[in-house]
Design an enzyme around this catalytic site. Structure first.
Site, mmCIF file in Angstrom:
data_model
loop_
_atom_site.group_PDB
_atom_site.id
_atom_site.type_symbol
_atom_site.label_atom_id
_atom_site.label_comp_id
_atom_site.label_asym_id
_atom_site.label_seq_id
_atom_site.Cartn_x
_atom_site.Cartn_y
_atom_site.Cartn_z
ATOM 1 N N GLY A 260 17.526 61.896 -37.835
ATOM 2 C CA GLY A 260 17.270 60.534 -38.294
ATOM 3 C C GLY A 260 16.985 59.558 -37.165
ATOM 4 N N HIS A 261 16.652 58.328 -37.529
ATOM 5 C CA HIS A 261 16.302 57.331 -36.516
ATOM 6 C C HIS A 261 17.490 56.965 -35.634
ATOM 7 C CE1 HIS A 261 16.672 54.022 -39.878
ATOM 8 N NE2 HIS A 261 17.711 54.791 -39.840
ATOM 9 N N ASN A 262 17.201 56.783 -34.337
ATOM 10 C CA ASN A 262 18.189 56.344 -33.354
ATOM 11 C C ASN A 262 19.281 57.364 -33.077
ATOM 12 O OD1 ASN A 262 17.294 53.546 -34.910
ATOM 13 N ND2 ASN A 262 17.285 53.516 -32.680
ATOM 14 N N GLN B 215 9.863 50.172 -38.446
ATOM 15 C CA GLN B 215 10.498 51.094 -37.509
ATOM 16 C C GLN B 215 9.703 51.015 -36.216
ATOM 17 O OE1 GLN B 215 13.388 53.207 -38.738
ATOM 18 N NE2 GLN B 215 13.241 51.405 -40.056
ATOM 19 N N SER C 211 21.451 57.089 -36.204
ATOM 20 C CA SER C 211 22.375 56.509 -35.228
ATOM 21 C C SER C 211 23.568 57.381 -34.907
ATOM 22 C CB SER C 211 22.848 55.116 -35.679
ATOM 23 O OG SER C 211 21.737 54.250 -35.795
#
Lengths: 346, 346, 346
Positions: free
Chosen positions: B238-240, B197, B258
């Site tokens: 969460g990521h992004n 990540q 995302s």
């Protein structure tokens, strides 16, 4: 530590069935017990494991005794009695009174010599601890906090300024007590003005707070958690919530701001309770229910992902929810038939 | 601190009704207010408490003034005005500039003399703080972090390497910013390969992050939280993910990787938002909704445990969900009757 | 670090299409990639971005190569191969072996010289670390903990006494391992007796634990998390849970006490799993499902806010749930019609 079964029977008020001289050293499950182990049978789901147990003795109800292949302590409350005996066989770690050299303590604090202050702990100004308080490693206490005797903050707990915590509480790692409530006033342009959160959190005596649980300080008045309340891990308690005495709340449940919950309630996991509502005493709420309005009557309530409802009614509805596709098809058939009947009629 | 009602009226743009010389010292609820207290009435649910209040003055709408037994500040936005006055009466604790002797600071950091670095705080290499930043007790900042002026990390916050945080933010205890996103590639044998990540987290200005909230770093690109966003406790980002400006998110809500959320959205508690979807600006999502697909139109959406839907439509459906057992029985009756009718037909 | 595309093709077993001398320096998304960047295409949703990418090379399936405007590494598992190459291009930060002067280490510990012990970390007595373990800043390890080689506790993790952690694990900030399970015996008067929690937590090898996730110690026996298990952020694992190897669990999911989950399961976010039930190997559970009973057959299960069900059946039911108001009205029409028909009959 080891103790004779006879002495346990006397001190915990059980009828002894078997050998009073059996030596008990520790607790174990029916399945994994061996010599020296005390086990228990309370949940009927585990009754089938009784006949095969190799425990030295089992705490159980009198009606289960005939199936017990070993000595037994008979009581109508086997789980409670087992809990008490287990507490004696496996006592909490004794405190090591003193202040770690890496701890930081503010001005005008009261820290009795009977307390243990762990490595890296930080205590703000004017904070007052009762006797035998454990402030474990990595705990941060803000200023003007007060903590009653025999309370244990195991470690890595963060307590904001002004919080008041009663006696004999247990706070697990990651718990955050007294952070700002979620109070923002929305302006006309869609931006937010922070509403200062000037109340505090007040925890009663004998409260247990699970790991990573959060309890927000009051916006104006205080947030109250009653005596004997037990909160599981990752519970969220909003500002100005009031929780009555001896209520228990399972993991991941969220209680919105200004909700009032009665005494002796049992609230399942992942429940959501709306703000500004009141739940009376002695209410049971099944896991995952949404409580969007007041609950005015003691009793059991379900909900699943749906609003809380009488538990039996809810269970029937939830079964139907799994039959929706079928119901929709039966409806279509009926519509076709009634159309045919109607057409034939005319 | 104390201030005259007349001065508050002038400075916060309210019409004054009553005595300009009344001295205001602190805020209180209508119910608990006494002399020297300023209260407010914004939520109609509390209107019944107005007539009995002993507050020195109340901030309220002009139409509520006739029922007010005491002095009043009239405004069309009582909650916003109250928030601003409360901020003046109860200012944030002043910083105590300086670095605690038990704090650890890495190499090549920029830590202005106006900052307060609390006991046990840890700052990694090359991390840069703006003026008047609070790095409270127990806070850990990784390397290469940057933090804007007047941001306050209250305590026990963990910020991973590379995170960029804007000005005037507030991060509460237990918040974790920049941990690895949940990225694993499943191999044919059912085991997982970790996907590094390598993105970071970027927080805008005026962001508030609640206790124990987690915001993951981006997998490849970055995770973005816009200016003025307010996240309650125990929110998971969460990521992004990208969150637009001035969006607010209540406790225990999860936003999957995302997802892109617009500006000025209001997202309730325990909501679940699926990954890789987009929600436009000015969307309101009721508590506990599941958002499994994009929301392309501004407006209010409900869902309970069910997929998000137009709020009114959803409310009607949720009432029906509580009647499912009854509907199923009515369906049976119909089927029996239509059978009878059909048989009589033939 | 930089490496030639040809060398990547050889070492990661891909067919190379294009220039083997292209120099790869870092990873990027198809959309944001530039010179020196390696990207990938695995999720068909992003296929439209392929033709416009400026990446130096793309990892993709052979069938996508014709649409690729640049060099390509062809493989049937582009995400897995990409993950491996990314791990080489972006290696974890090297440890800086040694013990911070502000760390505290107890008696009779084993801390190899290859370990990094960060600022403010606290290690209890008799705790044993394998080689190259990272105990990051603010981590607290209780007494009698054991941790396998190459495991990384990034920072601000709290591990209770007696916990056993395998090799090559990653624990993120705010994770709490080994807090007491939620065990209280209810007495006749509605108060609770704490049941001592004497088991521990055992984590296998290659486990990843997300930020602010909590795993409770066993009540009597232990809580087990198998090799290769990946837990996202804010997951709650109750006492005596057993999770099989290579199972992954998304954020905000709660697993109640004594639940047993099989190997290679994929469990979505905000799922709730009841206590004392068993889920077999290779089960997929969609986000937000409630699992109230055992799952005896491998396969995919949905649930939304409702009890888990076969995924396709559930999807149809969930569509119907959004049509409930309409179904109820159609039912009313039918009842009126059938009444009319019946009346006309008689």
């Amino acid at each position: 530590m080891a103790v004779s079964l006879g002495s346990l029977a006397v001190r915990f008020g059980c009828e002894l069935h078997g050998d009073p001289d059996v030596c008990i050293e520790k607790v174990a499950t029916l399945h994994s017990a061996g010599p020296g182990c005390l086990s228990f049978l309370a949940n009927p789901a585990y009754r089938s494991q009784l006949s095969g147990t190799r425990a030295a003795a089992v705490v159980l109800r009198p009606e289960d005794q005939p199936s017990c292949p070993t000595s037994a302590l008979l009581t109508s409350d086997p789980y409670v009695v087992f809990a008490r005996i287990a507490g004696e066989l496996h006592p909490q770690l004794a405190l090591r009174p003193g202040v770690s050299p890496t701890a930081s303590i503010g001005h005008e604090c009261i820290v009795p010599a009977t307390c243990e202050i762990g490595a890296g702990a930080v205590i703000g100004d004017r904070t007052r601890l009762g006797d035998r308080v454990l402030v474990g490693p990595g705990v941060v206490l803000g200023s003007d906090v007060s903590i009653g005797a025999d309370t244990r903050l195991i470690g890595s707990v963060h307590v904001y300024a002004g919080t008041r915590i009663g006696a004999r509480c247990v706070l697990h790692a990651g718990a955050v007590i007294g952070a700002d409530g979620f109070g923002f006033a929305r302006d006309r342009d869609g931006t937010y003005e922070k509403v200062p959160q000037v109340g505090v959190v007040v925890l009663g005596d004998d409260v247990e707070v699970g790991a990573n649980t959060t309890i927000d300080r009051g916006a104006i008045d205080d947030t109250h958690v009653g005596n004997g309340v037990k909160l599981d891990n990752q519970v969220q308690v909003g500002h100005n919530v009031r929780i009555g005495e001896h209520t228990v709340v399972a993991a991941l449940t969220g209680i919105s701001g200004s909700a009032t919950i009665g005494a002796r309630c049992i609230i399942g996991g992942q429940v959501g309770i709306a703000g500004h509502i009141t739940i009376v005493d002695d209410v049971v709420i099944a896991g995952r229910a949404i409580v969007t309005g007041p609950i005015r009557k003691a009793g059991a309530y379900g909900g699943g992902g749906l609003p809380a409802d009488d538990l039996r009614r809810w269970r029937r509805n939830i079964v139907r929810a799994g039959q929706l596709e079928e119901m929709a098809k039966r409806l279509q058939v009926l519509e076709r038939n009634i159309g045919r009947v109607s057409r034939e009629e005319s």
